[in-house]
Write an enzyme that holds these catalytic residues in place. Structure first.
Site, PDB file in Angstrom:
ATOM      1  N   ARG A 227       0.670  -1.028  -0.193  1.00 27.84           N
ATOM      2  CA  ARG A 227      -0.128   0.052  -0.006  1.00 27.84           C
ATOM      3  C   ARG A 227       0.854   1.259   0.104  1.00 27.84           C
ATOM      4  O   ARG A 227       0.530   1.779  -0.471  1.00 27.84           O
ATOM      5  CB  ARG A 227      -0.636  -0.185   1.532  1.00 27.84           C
TER       6      ARG A 227
ATOM      7  N   ASN B  63      -5.376   1.540   8.507  1.00 36.49           N
ATOM      8  CA  ASN B  63      -4.587   1.581  10.081  1.00 36.49           C
ATOM      9  C   ASN B  63      -4.099   0.081  10.539  1.00 36.49           C
ATOM     10  O   ASN B  63      -5.191  -0.125  10.654  1.00 36.49           O
ATOM     11  CB  ASN B  63      -5.485   2.152  11.104  1.00 36.49           C
ATOM     12  N   ASP B  64      -2.617   0.142  10.316  1.00 35.96           N
ATOM     13  CA  ASP B  64      -2.230  -1.237  10.471  1.00 35.96           C
ATOM     14  C   ASP B  64      -2.422  -1.124  12.410  1.00 35.96           C
ATOM     15  O   ASP B  64      -2.530  -2.798  12.667  1.00 35.96           O
ATOM     16  CB  ASP B  64      -0.690  -1.229  10.822  1.00 35.96           C
ATOM     17  N   CYS B  65      -3.144  -0.493  12.198  1.00 29.40           N
ATOM     18  CA  CYS B  65      -3.263  -1.118  14.696  1.00 29.40           C
ATOM     19  C   CYS B  65      -4.574  -0.830  14.660  1.00 29.40           C
ATOM     20  O   CYS B  65      -4.993  -1.413  16.366  1.00 29.40           O
ATOM     21  CB  CYS B  65      -2.537   0.002  15.105  1.00 29.40           C
TER      22      CYS B  65
ATOM     23  N   ASN C 125      -6.509  -3.806  15.101  1.00 27.35           N
ATOM     24  CA  ASN C 125      -6.386  -4.825  15.070  1.00 27.35           C
ATOM     25  C   ASN C 125      -7.722  -5.548  15.592  1.00 27.35           C
ATOM     26  O   ASN C 125      -8.014  -5.948  16.658  1.00 27.35           O
ATOM     27  CB  ASN C 125      -5.411  -5.395  15.404  1.00 27.35           C
TER      28      ASN C 125
END
Ligand code: BGC
Ligand code: NOJ
Length: 814
Positions: A364, A486-488, A490
């Site tokens: 990305r 937003n990788d975080c 989760n």
């Protein structure tokens, strides 16, 4: 202003105080050989891959920080005093210290006890080496005898292994020294065909290649024993820590200036010509010697520097603007553009905050980077897009990253991020809009790097789009997978084990948690794909994409709207995230920014409401934060986002990458004042005056600025390598100034502040130079264009029919 100032004419930032709050770095190299260099000569070099081909060693996370570098020492051989003209590592009190970070080069120097010394560091175009041009002038009234020492510490190639595998590595180091050149050849005897070299243009009085001999026992780089003694020991490294150090003695008359050129480089020999004589273990130097000799000549070095200047001149010349705001001009014309190239070259690998061993090229990330650099390096953007697509999985899914040296995707930092595939559509679309090169879509491109699996790039885009459609959740919104942008966030992780990676742990194959952000991204990507399909006369296909987009918009309107703003997501229990019903994390920037950017809610008031809510709840004087209220504790169902203390990173920090989404969204509603106001809040140049607080470099964007919940509100972190570079560039150039690439040509659609009388700009686009001037005659955003004196319909400038190469475009805003 305390630490330095901008020199716009020379496109430099001039640091005048060495102890900046953090190392303020620059990048050397723009093709294959790279280095980072701090304002006190710290940093390291590598060839192509910061992890696998590291030339020199650097100690991250050290105290004092910024240890390891391209260190020069001068020693007054009469008084025996020695110092570093770049301040580090000896940290003497210097006169007239300055570090000029420029486009692909850095010059650091100072005067000490009447001896002036400057080193210009750069990487010549098309070469795998760096040049240090050290110029020394005796400003004393008397003769000076000066010993000059230039030093580096070699890394044993694989930077990760180098930092961990001591039982092996301390026994494998090997060097050769020949004719003022130190060759570092660890592992050359076995499977490597490459070596590094460090050469001096003037004859050396001595050298060292064993670190202990140079530094002495229990000493650091601030006080090398051999420098102190004034004599290098001619040590030959066998194992331990190979270094390169040269000593050159100079006798300088009053006023006399001398230059020494040092060259540090990387070379690969053909496998069948590794050794000379064949059968020996001695490096064959026939191919590399001419290169070394060439650049040790100061005239050749100067000429190479000139070519580097011209290269940057031509890249930056593609778009130049003159607006009433100096910070806009400076970032658009110089630094933001330059940062876009660094980000494109490095992805997220090597900076003061990325260790070079952590990450390859993100799927990305790299697709988004295209937005900021495709106008400068279209051929390389094309190659990057095809490399990215070649790692795509047959399902349409994506590896989260690939290693630049192997070009193969891997799951080292996780996989199954459900937004990843859609960014490919945006990247390719940006390429098409810039270049009009439709042939890229027919390029045979494999899946998962498997030979034989090739399909036209266009099919990769189709599969990207389908990937989302085949993964919808209970409300019909896209499933989030491991996370989205937003990788975080989760939502399928549920980690309660200390140290377990949020990015790679899979505790649940989620079929419930959905992302409103991906819905917005899908709408945007779907519109772009439909436009591409219809240009290819695939009208039914284009209609089907628009149909899917319309359905997704309906779903967003029904299940993704919270009354005053767009929701962020649904968690694994189907519970809302980013809703007024939540206790914390009631409103998020990503879904609101991107949905409006994608045009959702423009006609029914939702977009305006969402932006008003952002202004009310998320905007601060230091930028727009990710969400509010910040998570005050760890939530098992939310993952890493709630692992950060409030105000940092994804937990309500100002994530600078996201701010331009809101700026663009504001322009879609015609709000030029608001868009530019947001732009200025995070513009590094506009923040220069608060460098003590901001702490990171004032010439480039940082990934994040601590949010209002953090004790250090306003402090930046993670500068340089961030999607922030491309997105801010894209927002200011294409949406605020409104010089926008489209599939049909160059569009001029400014949404600028009301108090701007206008602006002028030059844009080279598809072989034509457009000289643009925009004049404000009214308060609105309606533009009437004349092209070479004739009014045109609409605001897309047609390519000149008669082959003209320079076109004048005048716009009147009313
Ligand atoms: C960071 C993210 C980053 C991710 C993957 C997280 O710790 O907060 O910004 O993208 O790691 O490297
Ligand atoms: C940094 C990553 O490189 C990027 O891909 C991600 O979108 C942001 N962090 C937000 O988590």
């Amino acid at each position: 202003m305390k630490f330095g100032h901008f020199d716009d004419e020379n496109r430099e930032y001039v640091i005048t105080q060495p102890d900046t709050p953090l190392p303020w770095i620059n990048y050397l190299g723009c093709q294959a050989y790279f280095g980072i260099i701090s304002n006190t000569a710290g940093g390291y070099s590598f060839y192509r891959d910061a992890r696998l081909r590291r030339l020199t060693r650097y100690r991250y996370n050290n105290a004092p920080m910024d240890s390891g570098g391209r260190y020069v020492y001068l020693r007054d051989d009469e008084s025996r005093e020695f110092w570093s003209p770049s301040w580090q590592p000896t940290r003497h009190e210097l006169k007239d210290y300055s570090c000029r970070h420029g486009m692909g080069y850095t010059v650091i120097g100072s005067t000490y006890n009447g001896i002036e010394a400057h080193t210009r560091y750069f990487v010549p175009l098309n070469e795998n080496l760096e040049i240090w041009q050290l110029t020394i002038t005796n400003r004393r009234a008397t003769k000076a005898s000066i010993s000059t020492f230039a030093s580096i510490e070699f890394c044993l190639w694989n930077a990760q292994d180098d930092a961990t595998n001591f039982q092996r590595n301390l026994s494998i180091g090997e060097v050769e020294v020949d004719d003022n050149v130190i060759y570092h050849k660890t592992e050359y005897r076995e499977r490597r065909n490459h070596f590094a070299y460090f050469a001096s243009s003037l004859p050396c009085a001595g050298f060292d290649t064993q670190r202990d001999a140079f530094l002495g026992r229990y000493r650091g780089w601030d006080k090398p024993a051999a420098v102190e003694a004034g004599r290098l020991t001619n040590s030959i490294a066998h194992g331990w820590s190979p270094i390169g150090a040269h000593q050159v003695k100079l006798d300088l008359e009053p006023g006399e200036t001398r230059q020494i050129v040092f060259v540090l480089g990387y070379h690969e020999n053909p496998d069948d010509r590794k050794f000379d004589p064949a059968g020996s273990q001695t490096i064959n130097k026939t191919l590399v010697k001419p290169v070394i000799r060439k650049y040790l000549d100061p005239a050749a070095a100067d000429a190479a520097f000139e070519r580097l200047r011209e290269y940057w001149e031509s890249l930056l010349g593609i778009f130049q603007a003159n607006t009433p705001d100096i910070h806009t001009n400076r970032m658009v014309n110089i630094w933001n553009t330059y940062q876009c190239m660094a980000t494109f070259n490095m992805s997220r690998s090597a900076s003061s905050f990325e260790s070079g061993i952590g990450r390859g090229l993100g799927f990305r990330d790299s697709n988004q980077d295209i937005l900021g650099c495709v106008h400068m390096v279209p051929a390389r953007a094309r190659e990057r897009l095809l490399d990215l697509a070649a790692t795509q999985l047959p399902t349409g899914g994506a590896y989260h990253q690939y290693q630049p040296l192997t070009k193969r995707g891997n799951n080292d930092i996780g996989g199954g991020f459900n937004d990843d595939p859609l960014w490919l559509i945006l990247g390719v679309s940006a390429y098409l809009k810039e270049t009009g090169d439709w042939s890229i879509l027919d390029e045979p491109t494999p899946f998962d790097s498997q030979t034989g699996s090739e399909a036209p790039l266009y099919e990769h885009l189709q599969r990207s789009f389908r990937y989302t459609l085949e993964r919808l959740g209970p409300h019909g919104l896209p499933l989030i997978g491991r996370a989205d942008w937003n990788d975080c966030l989760n939502l399928n992780c549920f980690s309660s084990t200390p140290g377990e990676s949020f990015q790679t742990t899979t505790n649940k194959d989620g079929k419930v948690a959905e992302s409103v952000f991906i819905a917005g991204l899908f709408v945007q990507a779907g519109r772009e794909l439909a436009a591409i399909a219809s240009r290819r006369e695939l009208n039914r296909e284009a209609a089907s994409y628009l149909d899917a987009v319309a359905k997704m918009e309906q779903v967003v309107n029904k299940h993704g709207w919270d009354g005053e703003w767009f929701l962020r997501a649904y968690d694994d229990l189907g519970v809302k995230i980013g809703s007024k019903e939540c206790e914390e994390g009631k409103i998020f920037i990503e879904s609101n920014g991107f949905c409006v950017l994608a045009g959702i809610g423009l006609n029914d008031g939702k977009a305006a409401k969402a932006l008003a809510a952002i202004e009310k709840h998320l905007a601060t004087k230091h930028g727009i934060v990710v969400q509010q209220p910040a998570y005050s504790r760890y939530y098992l169902n939310l993952g890493e986002i709630s692992s950060y203390p409030p105000g940092y990173k994804e937990n309500a920090g100002v994530f600078c990458h996201l701010n331009p989404w809101v700026m663009i969204a504001e322009t879609r509603l015609g709000h030029g004042d608001q868009a530019h106001d947001y732009y200025k809040r995070i513009n590094p140049s506009a923040r220069e005056g608060i460098s003590e607080l901001h702490r990171c470099e004032p010439y480039v964007y940082a990934q994040m600025i601590a949010g209002k919940d953090a004790p250090s509100f306003g402090e930046a972190k993670n500068s340089w390598l961030t999607g922030t570079a491309a997105w801010n560039y894209y927002a200011i150039v294409q949406w605020i100034l409104g010089v926008r690439t489209t599939l049909d040509g160059l569009e001029i659609a400014p949404v600028i502040p009301k108090n701007w009388p206008g602006y002028t700009a030059t844009r080279r686009f598809r072989g034509v130079v457009y000289k643009i001037s925009v004049a404000r005659k009214g308060d609105g955003n309606h533009i009437a264009l004349t092209v070479d004196g004739s009014p045109i319909e609409g605001n897309i400038v047609p390519p000149p029919a008669d082959g003209r190469k320079i076109v004048s475009v005048k716009g009147i805003l009313t």
